[in-house]
Design an enzyme around this catalytic site. Structure first.
Site, PDB file in Angstrom:
ATOM      1  CE  LYS A  23     -23.098  12.909   1.327  1.00  0.00           C
ATOM      2  NZ  LYS A  23     -22.562  14.233   1.165  1.00  0.00           N
TER       3      LYS A  23
ATOM      4  CE1 TYR B 292     -22.034  15.448   6.748  1.00  0.00           C
ATOM      5  CE2 TYR B 292     -24.308  14.998   6.705  1.00  0.00           C
ATOM      6  CZ  TYR B 292     -23.111  14.756   5.896  1.00  0.00           C
ATOM      7  OH  TYR B 292     -22.811  14.097   5.068  1.00  0.00           O
TER       8      TYR B 292
ATOM      9  CG  ASN C  43     -21.351  15.319  -2.365  1.00  0.00           C
ATOM     10  OD1 ASN C  43     -22.203  14.667  -1.534  1.00  0.00           O
ATOM     11  ND2 ASN C  43     -20.392  15.865  -1.782  1.00  0.00           N
TER      12      ASN C  43
ATOM     13  CG  HIS D 270     -19.957  11.219   4.327  1.00  0.00           C
ATOM     14  ND1 HIS D 270     -19.325  12.511   4.744  1.00  0.00           N
ATOM     15  CD2 HIS D 270     -19.298  10.440   5.468  1.00  0.00           C
ATOM     16  CE1 HIS D 270     -18.515  12.464   5.831  1.00  0.00           C
ATOM     17  NE2 HIS D 270     -18.357  10.997   6.377  1.00  0.00           N
TER      18      HIS D 270
ATOM     19  CD  GLU E 134     -17.438  10.464   9.640  1.00  0.00           C
ATOM     20  OE1 GLU E 134     -17.211  11.775   9.687  1.00  0.00           O
ATOM     21  OE2 GLU E 134     -17.135   9.597   8.643  1.00  0.00           O
TER      22      GLU E 134
HETATM   23  P1  CMP Z   1     -19.762  15.366   2.911  1.00  0.00           P
HETATM   24  O1  CMP Z   1     -18.505  14.734   2.596  1.00  0.00           O
HETATM   25  O2  CMP Z   1     -20.988  14.455   3.337  1.00  0.00           O
HETATM   26  O3  CMP Z   1     -19.627  16.421   4.020  1.00  0.00           O
HETATM   27  C1  CMP Z   1     -20.099  17.634   4.220  1.00  0.00           C
HETATM   28  C2  CMP Z   1     -21.310  18.029   3.137  1.00  0.00           C
HETATM   29  O4  CMP Z   1     -21.890  19.245   3.014  1.00  0.00           O
HETATM   30  C3  CMP Z   1     -20.364  17.545   1.865  1.00  0.00           C
HETATM   31  O5  CMP Z   1     -20.268  16.223   1.528  1.00  0.00           O
HETATM   32  C4  CMP Z   1     -21.556  18.166   0.781  1.00  0.00           C
HETATM   33  O6  CMP Z   1     -22.565  17.230   0.516  1.00  0.00           O
HETATM   34  C5  CMP Z   1     -21.893  19.540   1.633  1.00  0.00           C
HETATM   35  N1  CMP Z   1     -21.444  20.681   1.145  1.00  0.00           N
HETATM   36  C6  CMP Z   1     -20.136  21.138   1.328  1.00  0.00           C
HETATM   37  N2  CMP Z   1     -19.967  22.057   0.954  1.00  0.00           N
HETATM   38  C7  CMP Z   1     -21.240  22.596   0.495  1.00  0.00           C
HETATM   39  C8  CMP Z   1     -21.826  24.011   0.009  1.00  0.00           C
HETATM   40  N3  CMP Z   1     -20.905  25.017  -0.360  1.00  0.00           N
HETATM   41  N4  CMP Z   1     -23.039  24.044  -0.229  1.00  0.00           N
HETATM   42  C9  CMP Z   1     -23.906  22.981   0.015  1.00  0.00           C
HETATM   43  N5  CMP Z   1     -23.223  21.840   0.459  1.00  0.00           N
HETATM   44  C10 CMP Z   1     -22.272  21.521   0.525  1.00  0.00           C
END
Ligand code: CMP
Length: 139
Positions: free
Chosen positions: A10, A50, A113, A116, A127
């Site tokens: 990311k 998403y 984070n 993904h 995906e």
């Molecule tokens: P990802 O695995 O890419 O799938 C959805 C993404 O949404 C997740 O990783 C996080 O980066 C984001 N995400 C999930 N929960 C939250 C939250 N409560 N607040 C902000 N971002 C979130």
């Protein structure tokens, strides 16, 4: 069985020049990068990717974040690739992730984070197809 999963490094990780560090952790976990490209997602692309989160309160922020800089999309191959990748990624929220996982060691926040990973074989296929043509994957 040897299977495939889909991964995104990311924008928080590319911004901090951690593409190699993330990839190294994936490889050390037993995954092989069989396709990889650095892209800057369009808003449409991120919203489509998403779409399952469309009704979530964090959707707009998530899309903005994912288009805030380049990402590296990858296809990973290995024994039980989906689970193996989820294990090395760690929990969505880095505060809850186990030591030694990518998110614990490298991620900034629940949104930023760093990685993904697909959550099932079915979604991995969807995906992978969303970002890669078959001939771009070299096993
Ligand atoms: P990802 O695995 O890419 O799938 C959805 C993404 O949404 C997740 O990783 C996080 O980066 C984001 N995400 C999930 N929960 C939250 C939250 N409560 N607040 C902000 N971002 C979130």
């Amino acid at each position: 069985a040897t299977t495939r999963t889909f991964s995104i490094i990311k924008p928080d990780a590319t911004r901090r020049n951690l593409t190699g560090a993330v990839t190294r952790m994936l490889e050390e976990a037993g995954l092989r990068v069989v396709a990889s490209k650095r892209i800057h997602m369009t808003k449409d692309q991120a919203e489509g990717f998403y779409a399952v989160h469309k009704e979530r309160p964090f959707f707009n922020d998530l899309v903005s974040f994912m288009i805030s800089g380049p990402v590296v999309v990858q296809v990973l191959e290995g024994e039980d690739a989906v689970k193996r990748n989820r294990d090395i990624m760690g929990a969505t929220n880095p505060e809850n992730a186990e030591p030694g996982t990518i998110r614990k060691e490298l991620a900034e926040s629940i949104e930023a984070n760093s990685v993904h990973g697909s959550d099932s074989d079915e979604n991995a296929k969807i995906e992978i197809d969303y970002f890669f043509k078959p001939e771009e994957i070299v096993g």
